[in-house]
Scaffold this motif. Structure first.
Motif, mmCIF file in Angstrom:
data_model
loop_
_atom_site.group_PDB
_atom_site.id
_atom_site.type_symbol
_atom_site.label_atom_id
_atom_site.label_comp_id
_atom_site.label_asym_id
_atom_site.label_seq_id
_atom_site.Cartn_x
_atom_site.Cartn_y
_atom_site.Cartn_z
ATOM 1 N N TYR A 66 -11.783 -47.787 -78.994
ATOM 2 C CA TYR A 66 -12.736 -49.440 -77.711
ATOM 3 C C TYR A 66 -11.492 -50.430 -77.358
ATOM 4 O O TYR A 66 -12.302 -50.389 -76.373
ATOM 5 N N GLU B 101 -19.758 -50.436 -89.242
ATOM 6 C CA GLU B 101 -19.973 -48.355 -88.438
ATOM 7 C C GLU B 101 -20.694 -48.464 -87.224
ATOM 8 O O GLU B 101 -21.321 -49.125 -86.585
ATOM 9 N N GLY B 102 -19.769 -48.416 -86.489
ATOM 10 C CA GLY B 102 -19.494 -48.872 -84.862
ATOM 11 C C GLY B 102 -19.513 -50.142 -84.874
ATOM 12 O O GLY B 102 -18.802 -51.597 -85.306
ATOM 13 N N LEU B 103 -20.406 -50.279 -83.440
ATOM 14 C CA LEU B 103 -21.026 -51.960 -83.546
ATOM 15 C C LEU B 103 -22.081 -52.363 -82.657
ATOM 16 O O LEU B 103 -22.441 -53.304 -81.817
ATOM 17 N N ARG B 104 -22.449 -52.115 -84.286
ATOM 18 C CA ARG B 104 -23.941 -52.143 -84.141
ATOM 19 C C ARG B 104 -24.052 -53.808 -85.588
ATOM 20 O O ARG B 104 -23.930 -53.455 -86.679
ATOM 21 N N ALA B 105 -24.687 -54.471 -84.908
ATOM 22 C CA ALA B 105 -24.937 -54.937 -83.474
ATOM 23 C C ALA B 105 -24.819 -55.684 -82.373
ATOM 24 O O ALA B 105 -24.539 -56.773 -81.829
ATOM 25 N N GLN B 106 -23.441 -55.988 -82.841
ATOM 26 C CA GLN B 106 -22.081 -56.788 -82.269
ATOM 27 C C GLN B 106 -21.959 -56.506 -80.559
ATOM 28 O O GLN B 106 -21.920 -57.053 -80.236
ATOM 29 N N GLY B 107 -22.409 -55.068 -80.729
ATOM 30 C CA GLY B 107 -22.396 -54.977 -78.852
ATOM 31 C C GLY B 107 -21.093 -54.854 -78.177
ATOM 32 O O GLY B 107 -21.267 -54.035 -77.430
ATOM 33 N N ARG B 108 -20.361 -55.437 -78.064
ATOM 34 C CA ARG B 108 -19.130 -55.668 -77.848
ATOM 35 C C ARG B 108 -17.550 -56.143 -78.495
ATOM 36 O O ARG B 108 -18.133 -56.715 -79.389
ATOM 37 N N TYR C 179 -22.551 -48.338 -80.194
ATOM 38 C CA TYR C 179 -22.467 -50.037 -79.807
ATOM 39 C C TYR C 179 -23.908 -50.490 -80.393
ATOM 40 O O TYR C 179 -25.073 -49.337 -79.529
ATOM 41 N N SER C 180 -24.498 -51.624 -79.513
ATOM 42 C CA SER C 180 -25.783 -51.735 -79.620
ATOM 43 C C SER C 180 -25.670 -53.000 -78.897
ATOM 44 O O SER C 180 -24.825 -53.496 -77.781
ATOM 45 N N PHE D 196 -34.523 -54.352 -77.995
ATOM 46 C CA PHE D 196 -33.430 -53.410 -78.717
ATOM 47 C C PHE D 196 -32.393 -51.778 -78.839
ATOM 48 O O PHE D 196 -34.016 -51.654 -78.644
ATOM 49 N N ASN E 149 -29.472 -48.779 -79.316
ATOM 50 C CA ASN E 149 -29.014 -48.533 -80.307
ATOM 51 C C ASN E 149 -28.207 -47.142 -79.332
ATOM 52 O O ASN E 149 -29.074 -46.529 -78.499
ATOM 53 N N ILE E 150 -27.152 -47.517 -78.611
ATOM 54 C CA ILE E 150 -25.955 -46.893 -77.739
ATOM 55 C C ILE E 150 -25.357 -45.796 -78.624
ATOM 56 O O ILE E 150 -24.475 -46.381 -78.941
ATOM 57 N N SER E 151 -25.367 -44.535 -77.944
ATOM 58 C CA SER E 151 -23.564 -43.648 -78.862
ATOM 59 C C SER E 151 -23.168 -42.548 -77.610
ATOM 60 O O SER E 151 -23.814 -42.303 -76.308
#
Lengths: 161, 423
Positions: free
Chosen positions: A57, A149-156, B196-197, B329, B331-333
């Protein structure tokens, strides 16, 4: 050299967190050595993965880190304008080992970010390489390992973790 | 009757007056999302993954595609398989890891074991089943209805009657060729997924991914950064065109001042970079001649494949797909794609470039996230402020990369799917 107490390291990390939460980013940047790196790897990578052949990231060298700080202090860094409010909590601080004069330090963190009525939580561990000197430390490496797990729901990761 | 049932189009178009508007209801209405699920995600070809992610027999990834849980694996013979990740017995997800390498897949609930291609191998208490139970195809994990590939990009479709992937892609194939031809030995996904989302409607990301108009304001700080980094800019102006590729697909093709690891040099890459890039360029020249070599090396492409796949060949190559979880909402990969044979130098600079701009920790994407989330907030006013305008460049013979032709291409096709009528 004299043994360094964990409390000294903790005081330093708490002070770092305060600079971030108070958006004193140019001062925060001064904590870093001239050859410092700041990494936030993707969450499906090994903890010691290299950004030279893996997608992260964030993988900043000192120059790009200084540009990140410059950017975040501008009104045109839209993701952080107006500035979000954050609280960096630092815990579980341990001195892992000494490499030459440097210390390898780990900590656990929870960081809350709130903006526009939405609060996101970032959590994970930080791996530092600290250079002791003049009664304090400088950061040579900060690797921020997200547990999510990843950036869900932070998004960034528009703030600094 | 709800609002959606009263609508028969989401578009307001008048070519003669250069009007092209999209109803903001399309971004907020749960009934529209339901129609999208049935009429777009259940009917169109959807991106599953890249062949390089499954390098050897037994490699697998699990992924959500179009609301389904898919197990994508390379079987013992080296063939790629796309299976519905559910046990034919009682429904549990068979594979619960995100990626890995396996000899077989076992459902932990009752212990049924499946081969890498989903064929039932054994189940506890076999003698209590019919003698031919294992020969029945219904005892195996189910394959997705359609599974086809182009240039190592693997797609699936849940509609058996869909046209071939090749026909679906049409002129998109030529752009995929241009992107993939930068590699001599094929392209590969680099390790690490950006997941991300956004608190925004999924179609906002479609628009944003092929929007050449927003860079100067949304990405002001990225451009500031390029200017302040010594030698980060080539002497090249933003210039290029947009093309409607039919069936909702679209592309921007343009020149831009950033460095491209294939093969547009910038001064900060130094002499080593210059040698490397001229070697790459000479290779392209030899394989493709000057015209195509220049196109591969110096032109950027933002390629959109309907309904939700973006392959941007810009300062690095990214593959990005995204799905709605709710009207507001998604979800993105996202992955990084690179030539398999690339040198360590090129790989390093490619990834350095990638993170400068792309992804949720980059200098640009977080501001896109902010922009899209702010649009979604703005749509709370959609009962009164009803329309989006995407008319920029209407009527031009050669629309520019920073016009909105590509959005109109997407929306026209979207409208046909959702309302089953041409726009």
């Amino acid at each position: 050299m004299q043994a360094i107490a964990r409390t000294e390291v903790e005081d330093f990390l708490f002070a770092e967190a305060e600079l971030l939460d108070e958006w004193r980013l140019p001062e925060w940047l001064e904590l870093f050595t001239d050859d410092a790196i700041y990494y936030v790897p993707a969450t499906d990578l090994a903890v010691d993965a290299s950004p030279e052949n893996n997608l992260f990231y964030v993988a900043d060298d000192r120059f790009r880190l200084s540009e990140r700080v410059k950017r975040l202090m501008k009104r045109t860094a839209h993701a952080e304008f107006p500035h979000s409010r954050t609280r960096h909590l630092v815990s579980n601080v341990r001195i892992r080992k000494q490499i030459g004069d440097d210390l390898e330090v780990s900590s656990a963190f929870i960081t809350y970010r709130t903006k526009d009525g939405v609060t996101d939580t970032y959590f994970g561990s930080n791996r530092y390489r600290l250079v002791p000197g003049a009664g304090t430390f400088r950061i040579k490496e900060k690797r921020c390992l997200l547990d999510s797990e990843g950036l869900r729901a932070q998004g960034r990761v528009s703030i600094i973790l | 009757m709800n609002a959606f049932q009263r609508m028969n189009t989401a578009l307001m178009i008048d070519e003669s007056k250069k009007i092209f508007k999209v109803s903001r209801q399309a971004f907020v209405d749960p009934d529209i999302l339901e129609a999208e699920r049935r009429q777009i995600f259940d009917k169109c070809w959807l991106y599953l993954g890249h062949s390089s992610e499954l390098a050897k027999p037994g490699d697998f990834v699990t992924r959500q595609v179009g609301g389904r849980n898919i197990l994508f694996a390379r079987d013992g013979k080296g063939n790629l398989k796309a299976m519905l990740n559910t046990c034919p017995h009682r429904g549990a997800q068979v594979c619960r890891e995100k990626h890995g390498s396996a000899k077989s897949f076992q459902c932990f609930y009752h212990g049924w074991v499946f081969g890498l291609d989903g064929t039932l191998r054994s189940q506890p208490g076999e003698t209590s089943y019919a003698a031919d139970f294992k020969e029945r195809s219904t005892s195996n994990m189910q394959q997705v209805p359609r599974f086809e590939s182009y240039r190592d990009f693997n797609f699936i479709c849940f509609d058996n009657g869909v046209e071939s992937l090749s026909d679906y892609l049409g002129p998109v194939r030529e752009y995929l060729d241009v992107i993939c031809d930068q590699a001599e030995t094929g392209m590969t996904i680099v390790g690490g997924t950006q997941e991300y989302s956004m608190r925004a409607n999924w179609k906002l990301l479609t628009e944003n991914s092929i929007d050449g108009y927003h860079a100067l304001t949304t990405h002001a700080t990225y451009l500031d950064y390029l200017k302040s980094a010594t030698g980060a800019l080539a002497q090249v102006a933003f210039e290029g065109s947009a093309r409607d590729l039919g069936k909702g697909h679209a592309v921007l093709e343009y020149r831009a001042p950033w460095g491209r690891p294939v093969a547009q040099w910038i001064p900060s890459w130094g002499e080593e970079g210059k040698r490397e890039l001229s070697r790459l360029y000479d290779g392209l020249l030899e394989r493709f001649g000057k015209q195509r070599a220049d196109r591969i090396a110096t032109f950027n492409r933002n390629l959109f494949i309907f309904p939700n796949l973006v392959i941007n060949d810009i300062m690095a190559v990214t593959v990005r797909t995204y799905y709605p979880a709710a009207p507001d909402f998604m979800n993105i990969s996202a992955w990084a794609l690179a030539p398999r044979e690339e040198t360590e130098w090129a790989r390093k600079y490619r990834l350095f470039n990638f993170l400068e701009f792309l992804g949720p920790g980059g200098f640009a994407t977080p501001d896109d996230v902010e922009a899209l989330e702010q649009c979604q907030r703005g749509f709370r006013n959609s009962a009164e402020a009803q329309w989006n305008d995407i008319s920029k460049g209407m009527g031009k013979e050669n629309p520019s990369y920073d016009d909105e032709l590509q959005m109109r291409a997407f929306w026209s096709n979207w409208n046909e799917h959702v309302f089953r009528v041409p726009a």
